[in-house]
Structure formats: structure tokens, C-alpha cells
Design a protein around this motif. Structure first.
Motif, PDB file in Angstrom:
ATOM      1  N   ARG A 195       0.847  -1.191   0.000  1.00  0.00           N
ATOM      2  CA  ARG A 195       0.000   0.000   0.000  1.00  0.00           C
ATOM      3  C   ARG A 195       0.877   1.233   0.000  1.00  0.00           C
ATOM      4  O   ARG A 195       1.677   1.434   0.913  1.00  0.00           O
ATOM      5  CB  ARG A 195      -0.949   0.032   1.202  1.00  0.00           C
ATOM      6  N   LEU A 196       0.709   2.031  -1.027  1.00  0.00           N
ATOM      7  CA  LEU A 196       1.408   3.300  -1.116  1.00  0.00           C
ATOM      8  C   LEU A 196       0.539   4.401  -0.533  1.00  0.00           C
ATOM      9  O   LEU A 196      -0.686   4.359  -0.647  1.00  0.00           O
ATOM     10  CB  LEU A 196       1.748   3.634  -2.571  1.00  0.00           C
ATOM     11  N   ALA A 197       1.180   5.376   0.083  1.00  0.00           N
ATOM     12  CA  ALA A 197       0.481   6.543   0.620  1.00  0.00           C
ATOM     13  C   ALA A 197       1.141   7.806   0.087  1.00  0.00           C
ATOM     14  O   ALA A 197       2.353   7.827  -0.159  1.00  0.00           O
ATOM     15  CB  ALA A 197       0.506   6.529   2.140  1.00  0.00           C
ATOM     16  N   CYS A 198       0.348   8.824  -0.096  1.00  0.00           N
ATOM     17  CA  CYS A 198       0.843  10.120  -0.574  1.00  0.00           C
ATOM     18  C   CYS A 198       0.187  11.210   0.265  1.00  0.00           C
ATOM     19  O   CYS A 198      -1.023  11.410   0.183  1.00  0.00           O
ATOM     20  CB  CYS A 198       0.508  10.300  -2.044  1.00  0.00           C
ATOM     21  N   THR A 199       0.991  11.895   1.042  1.00  0.00           N
ATOM     22  CA  THR A 199       0.484  12.954   1.904  1.00  0.00           C
ATOM     23  C   THR A 199       0.808  14.311   1.303  1.00  0.00           C
ATOM     24  O   THR A 199       1.949  14.566   0.920  1.00  0.00           O
ATOM     25  CB  THR A 199       1.076  12.844   3.310  1.00  0.00           C
ATOM     26  N   VAL A 200      -0.210  15.161   1.235  1.00  0.00           N
ATOM     27  CA  VAL A 200      -0.084  16.485   0.643  1.00  0.00           C
ATOM     28  C   VAL A 200      -0.066  17.535   1.743  1.00  0.00           C
ATOM     29  O   VAL A 200      -0.885  17.498   2.663  1.00  0.00           O
ATOM     30  CB  VAL A 200      -1.252  16.769  -0.317  1.00  0.00           C
TER      31      VAL A 200
ATOM     32  N   ALA B 151      -3.669  10.330  -0.038  1.00  0.00           N
ATOM     33  CA  ALA B 151      -4.211   9.400  -1.018  1.00  0.00           C
ATOM     34  C   ALA B 151      -3.452   8.082  -0.904  1.00  0.00           C
ATOM     35  O   ALA B 151      -2.285   8.062  -0.512  1.00  0.00           O
ATOM     36  CB  ALA B 151      -4.071   9.965  -2.425  1.00  0.00           C
ATOM     37  N   TYR B 152      -4.142   7.003  -1.256  1.00  0.00           N
ATOM     38  CA  TYR B 152      -3.556   5.675  -1.124  1.00  0.00           C
ATOM     39  C   TYR B 152      -3.669   4.912  -2.444  1.00  0.00           C
ATOM     40  O   TYR B 152      -4.568   5.148  -3.245  1.00  0.00           O
ATOM     41  CB  TYR B 152      -4.283   4.881  -0.044  1.00  0.00           C
ATOM     42  N   LEU B 153      -2.757   3.977  -2.623  1.00  0.00           N
ATOM     43  CA  LEU B 153      -2.840   3.038  -3.726  1.00  0.00           C
ATOM     44  C   LEU B 153      -2.582   1.650  -3.152  1.00  0.00           C
ATOM     45  O   LEU B 153      -1.438   1.317  -2.813  1.00  0.00           O
ATOM     46  CB  LEU B 153      -1.843   3.362  -4.832  1.00  0.00           C
ATOM     47  N   GLN B 154      -3.648   0.880  -2.998  1.00  0.00           N
ATOM     48  CA  GLN B 154      -3.531  -0.490  -2.530  1.00  0.00           C
ATOM     49  C   GLN B 154      -3.247  -1.378  -3.733  1.00  0.00           C
ATOM     50  O   GLN B 154      -4.030  -1.403  -4.688  1.00  0.00           O
ATOM     51  CB  GLN B 154      -4.826  -0.932  -1.849  1.00  0.00           C
ATOM     52  N   MET B 155      -2.142  -2.087  -3.686  1.00  0.00           N
ATOM     53  CA  MET B 155      -1.715  -2.910  -4.817  1.00  0.00           C
ATOM     54  C   MET B 155      -1.689  -4.369  -4.392  1.00  0.00           C
ATOM     55  O   MET B 155      -0.890  -4.748  -3.524  1.00  0.00           O
ATOM     56  CB  MET B 155      -0.335  -2.460  -5.305  1.00  0.00           C
ATOM     57  N   ASN B 156      -2.568  -5.152  -4.967  1.00  0.00           N
ATOM     58  CA  ASN B 156      -2.638  -6.580  -4.662  1.00  0.00           C
ATOM     59  C   ASN B 156      -2.207  -7.394  -5.875  1.00  0.00           C
ATOM     60  O   ASN B 156      -2.165  -6.893  -6.996  1.00  0.00           O
ATOM     61  CB  ASN B 156      -4.066  -6.953  -4.269  1.00  0.00           C
ATOM     62  N   SER B 157      -1.911  -8.661  -5.648  1.00  0.00           N
ATOM     63  CA  SER B 157      -1.523  -9.571  -6.729  1.00  0.00           C
ATOM     64  C   SER B 157      -0.449  -8.946  -7.618  1.00  0.00           C
ATOM     65  O   SER B 157      -0.558  -8.950  -8.845  1.00  0.00           O
ATOM     66  CB  SER B 157      -2.755  -9.946  -7.561  1.00  0.00           C
ATOM     67  N   LEU B 158       0.571  -8.434  -6.991  1.00  0.00           N
ATOM     68  CA  LEU B 158       1.621  -7.738  -7.749  1.00  0.00           C
ATOM     69  C   LEU B 158       2.346  -8.672  -8.700  1.00  0.00           C
ATOM     70  O   LEU B 158       2.531  -9.862  -8.411  1.00  0.00           O
ATOM     71  CB  LEU B 158       2.598  -7.081  -6.787  1.00  0.00           C
TER      72      LEU B 158
END
Length: 123
Positions: A19-24, A78-85
Motif C-alpha cells: 500500500r502506497l500513501a501520498c500525503t499532501v 491518497a492511497y494506492l492499494q496494490m494486490n496480486s503484484l
């Protein structure tokens, strides 16, 4: 001054999740958020985008059903949940903010960019 800071990258095996996170920081504008990635020797490509209200979401076809973009406006994140990479997901992932508030696939529609976080998927 607006800053975007990504976190959550790393090295994983195929089939794993990240899971990537991006804080503004530095703005209270109603901005749209996007995630892009750039593999070694490749052009930066669109991955996913979410509007300010989260009512509009878009994905590139190659990640549909595996990746989920979301946001928490109270945390300016904002988040980017990445599964089954997959190994082909290996890239530097960048988040970006657009003052227009919608979802956009073009890099030119984004005003601010993070520094990028490396995601490496081994087979």
C-alpha cells in the motif's frame, strides 16, 4: 509551498501486496490525485486517479481488479492499494495533485509531484 510525500514502496514477491500513501501539505485546495509509474527506460505512465470527492475513479487496464485508489481528505492523504503484484509492476511510483479536482490520465494536468517511491516485484 505544496509538497507531496510518498511512502510504502519496497521489494516483494509476485502475488504479494503493498500500500502506497501520498500525503499532501501546503494547500487546502480541492485537488484531484493521481498515481503514475515509470519503469527503467520507460516513459511515465498513468496508473490510477481519484477526484476530490472520490466520486470519480479511473485505472489503467493493466491494474484493474488488482489496484485500488482511495483518499482520506481529513488526512490530506491518497492511497494506492496494490494486490496480486506482478514483476511488470516494478517501477518508481509517483503521486501527483491536480488543482482541477477531477481525474486525469495526462501528466500535464497535474501541478505537483512527489519524489517517487520504488516498487520492485520479483518472480
Amino acid at each position: 509551498q505544496v509538497h507531496l510525500v510518498e511512502s510504502g514502496g519496497g521489494s516483494v514477491q509476485a502475488g504479494d501486496s503493498l500500500r502506497l500513501a501520498c500525503t499532501v501539505s501546503g494547500t487546502s485546495s480541492t485537488y484531484g490525485m493521481g498515481w503514475f509509474r515509470q519503469g527503467l527506460g520507460k516513459e511515465r505512465e498513468f496508473v490510477a486517479a481519484i477526484s476530490w470527492s472520490a466520486t470519480m475513479i479511473e485505472y489503467v487496464d493493466s491494474v484493474k481488479g488488482r489496484f485500488t485508489i482511495s483518499r482520506d481528505n481529513a488526512k490530506n492523504t491518497a492511497y494506492l492499494q496494490m494486490n496480486s503484484l506482478k514483476p511488470e509492476d516494478t517501477a518508481v511510483y509517483y503521486c501527483a495533485a491536480s488543482q482541477y479536482g477531477g481525474t486525469y490520465r495526462e501528466t500535464t494536468m497535474y501541478d505537483y509531484w512527489g519524489q517517487g517511491t520504488q516498487v520492485t516485484v520479483s518472480s
